[in-house]
Design a protein around this motif. Structure first.
Motif, PDB file in Angstrom:
ATOM      1  N   ALA A  79      36.531  21.510  80.549  1.00 59.23           N
ATOM      2  CA  ALA A  79      36.269  20.085  80.276  1.00 59.23           C
ATOM      3  C   ALA A  79      35.692  19.415  81.523  1.00 59.23           C
ATOM      4  O   ALA A  79      34.736  18.636  81.456  1.00 59.23           O
ATOM      5  CB  ALA A  79      37.564  19.398  79.849  1.00 59.23           C
ATOM      6  N   GLY A  84      37.628  17.350  75.402  1.00 57.70           N
ATOM      7  CA  GLY A  84      38.088  17.286  76.796  1.00 57.70           C
ATOM      8  C   GLY A  84      36.979  16.821  77.719  1.00 57.70           C
ATOM      9  O   GLY A  84      37.166  15.954  78.577  1.00 57.70           O
ATOM     10  N   TYR A 142      44.032  13.179  80.210  1.00 56.35           N
ATOM     11  CA  TYR A 142      43.516  14.533  80.459  1.00 56.35           C
ATOM     12  C   TYR A 142      44.379  15.616  79.801  1.00 56.35           C
ATOM     13  O   TYR A 142      43.927  16.743  79.627  1.00 56.35           O
ATOM     14  CB  TYR A 142      43.420  14.801  81.964  1.00 56.35           C
ATOM     15  N   GLY A 162      43.084  14.748  70.071  1.00 54.20           N
ATOM     16  CA  GLY A 162      42.083  14.869  71.147  1.00 54.20           C
ATOM     17  C   GLY A 162      40.758  14.192  70.841  1.00 54.20           C
ATOM     18  O   GLY A 162      40.303  13.322  71.594  1.00 54.20           O
ATOM     19  N   ALA A 216      42.908  17.451  77.087  1.00 59.25           N
ATOM     20  CA  ALA A 216      41.875  18.445  77.406  1.00 59.25           C
ATOM     21  C   ALA A 216      42.511  19.789  77.759  1.00 59.25           C
ATOM     22  O   ALA A 216      41.814  20.789  77.863  1.00 59.25           O
ATOM     23  CB  ALA A 216      41.029  17.952  78.574  1.00 59.25           C
ATOM     24  N   SER A 217      43.808  19.819  77.974  1.00 57.72           N
ATOM     25  CA  SER A 217      44.416  21.070  78.450  1.00 57.72           C
ATOM     26  C   SER A 217      45.728  21.401  77.743  1.00 57.72           C
ATOM     27  O   SER A 217      45.783  22.256  76.864  1.00 57.72           O
ATOM     28  CB  SER A 217      44.638  20.970  79.956  1.00 57.72           C
ATOM     29  N   ALA A 255      39.170  10.942  72.674  1.00 58.79           N
ATOM     30  CA  ALA A 255      37.849  11.036  73.315  1.00 58.79           C
ATOM     31  C   ALA A 255      36.903   9.972  72.765  1.00 58.79           C
ATOM     32  O   ALA A 255      36.236   9.251  73.527  1.00 58.79           O
ATOM     33  CB  ALA A 255      37.267  12.435  73.098  1.00 58.79           C
TER      34      ALA A 255
END
Lengths: 265, 265
Positions: B75, B159, B215, B238, B218-219, B242
């Motif tokens: 990302a 992400g 964040y 997610g 993203a993970s 975003a």
């Protein structure tokens, strides 16, 4: 005497610059506190998952907090600063001054040490004491020894950066070079992996590179893992790096300066 | 849309020509980010040597942690490749008045800022991220159905958009205070909290990270879903996060443009 006055003025300018950009200072500090929180949480979890003793785990966390407190020494803006001077041609002014260029940049980096890096260390130390159970020594001789070790470590870092900065004459990617140098210094200097968890190959490589003299050495002095009696040996080691890197940096500078072309001249 | 894709290709082609002209710069830039990311990975690898293969760190095994780390890296690399120029919005475009030239051209000025400079340095990170995610994905023993592969692709893209949107939101503050880089950096650095499973943090930090650090989408969140851990309704959030952040960022950009008064020269 005239030269010393000039260098003092340059160091003063560097201090003024840092004090003028206060937001940059506090943001850099906040990001270091964040890194400290993440690293402590990460290595605490590793210590809990591993078969190390509680004492060893506590020692590794204490080391990590102090190493992160000293870590600002491994971060400097010399490489991009030199790079932009080469790029916009203002390096010509530095070259025309009746002063040694390397000494001018060193005087400025001393100003940064006083107004930036030492100030960051102080705040990180306070954070460590207040929130991370860091216990600092009470013996004033340790603080004096710490300052000497920091000063020598800072000079070593300056000379390493000088070598990298000379690449500005062949590439404009100095920001990338600088970031790369930062992570290498932090990793091999011992700011990211506590020695209790470092594998033998990492210890061997760290011993062969100058970065441990910048981070692990002052951290060891403050933690007391380097006793006062062992200081002369530590300082001799740092001095040896200084002499070697000092000679190398002069040679590299002489070779690099031949490539300088300002405004098509 | 088709016009902008054509324009993007044209700008990219011009940028590639510049890169080919300055090949050494390209190599130095890409190598420096690769070394930076590889060093972060090395810290993880050294730590993982001390952790049992399964469920060792806050309930997460080695390869599972690699997946979290790799997803975040991917990302971040997308942001670096596509929107790295946002970092310099305040300093290079608003302070100098260079934004004026983009405003009189018949393309969206935000698009123009983004394509003015491609972050080719991110190629190293991207390659490393792909390698990490592929390796982890093959070793974690998940049955990869088309649905899960599609989820992985959407998660990586979301992400990347989260990184870009947060950088856009903070960069637009530059319209009011010129140099917004400290603010952008402060927010960007919080991604460090999302590079490991949040279960390694103590309860207070964990709650803070889950509530205040986007964040994690993203993970940690997509990795949890892919590994069959309990991600709850967050697993599908997610793309919404975003999209929401990008919408806010673009609105702020438009507001900022209305406020922009050039350099007054």
């Amino acid at each position: 005497m005239h030269r010393i006055r000039a260098y003092r003025a340059l160091a003063g300018l560097s201090v003024q610059r840092l004090l003028a950009y206060r937001a940059h200072f506090w943001v850099a500090l906040a990001s270091r506190v964040l890194t400290l929180v993440v690293l402590v949480a990460f290595w605490r979890a590793i210590g809990e998952a591993d078969a190390v003793t509680t004492a060893e785990r506590e020692a590794s966390l204490r080391y990590l907090v102090v190493a992160q407190m000293v870590a600002p020494l491994a971060i400097s803006m010399l490489i991009p600063m030199f790079g932009s001077a080469v790029l916009d041609g203002s390096i010509a002014v530095e070259l025309l001054r009746p002063l040694d260029v390397q000494e001018c940049f060193y005087a400025q980096s001393l100003g940064t040490l006083v107004a930036g890096q030492l100030r960051e260390m102080l705040v990180l130390g306070v954070v460590g004491v207040l929130w991370l159970d860091l216990v600092l020594p009470t013996d004033p001789r340790i603080y004096l020894a710490f300052l000497v070790t920091v000063l020598l470590g800072h000079a070593i870092m300056f000379l390493v950066d000088w070598g990298f900065a000379m690449l500005s004459f062949v590439t404009t990617a100095t920001w990338g070079l600088s970031s790369m140098r930062h992570v290498l210094a932090l990793f091999f200097g011992g700011a990211l992996v506590p020695p209790q968890f470092a594998p033998p190959w990492l210890k061997t490589m760290a011993a062969a590179l100058p970065f441990a003299e910048v981070v692990a050495a002052p951290a060891g002095v403050l933690l007391g893992t380097v006793p006062l009696a062992a200081l002369p040996r530590l300082w001799l080691g740092q001095l040896a790096w200084l002499v070697g890197l000092g000679i190398a940096s002069r040679v590299v500078y002489r070779l690099a300066i031949r490539r300088v072309t300002v405004a098509g001249g | 849309m088709a016009r902008y894709l054509r324009l993007y290709r044209a700008f990219l082609a011009q940028w590639l020509k510049t890169l080919l002209q300055y090949r050494f710069n390209f190599v130095v830039g890409a190598a420096s980010t690769l070394v930076q990311q590889a060093t972060g990975l090395l810290v993880l690898w050294v730590a993982m040597l001390r952790v049992p293969r399964l469920g060792g760190l806050g309930g997460w095994g080695r390869d599972e942690i690699l997946l979290v780390y790799g997803l975040l890296l991917l990302a971040k690399a997308i942001n670096h490749l596509v929107a790295d120029n946002l970092w310099s919005l305040g300093i290079l475009y608003i302070r100098t008045g260079r934004l004026d030239t983009l405003l009189v051209r018949p393309v969206n000025p935000l698009f123009h800022v983004l394509v003015d400079r491609f972050g080719h340095d991110g190629l190293g990170s991207f390659a490393l991220g792909v390698a990490l995610v592929c390796r982890a994905a093959l070793r974690v023993g998940v049955a990869w159905t088309p649905l899960q592969i599609a989820y992985l692709v959407v998660a990586v893209l979301s992400g990347g958009v989260i990184f870009i949107a947060l950088n856009l939101i903070t960069s637009t503050v530059g319209f009011y205070i010129i140099d917004a880089m400290p603010l952008t950096l402060a927010v960007f650095q919080t991604h460090e909290l999302a590079q490991y499973p949040v279960t390694i943090y103590r309860k207070g930090v964990r709650v803070l990270v889950m509530c205040a650090v986007p964040y994690v989408f993203a993970s940690y969140v997509p990795a949890s879903y892919l590994l069959g851990k309990d991600a709850g309704w967050l697993a599908g959030a997610g793309p919404l996060v975003a999209g929401g952040l990008l919408f806010v960022g673009y609105r702020l950009w438009q507001r900022g443009l209305e406020h922009y008064g050039s350099t007054g020269a």
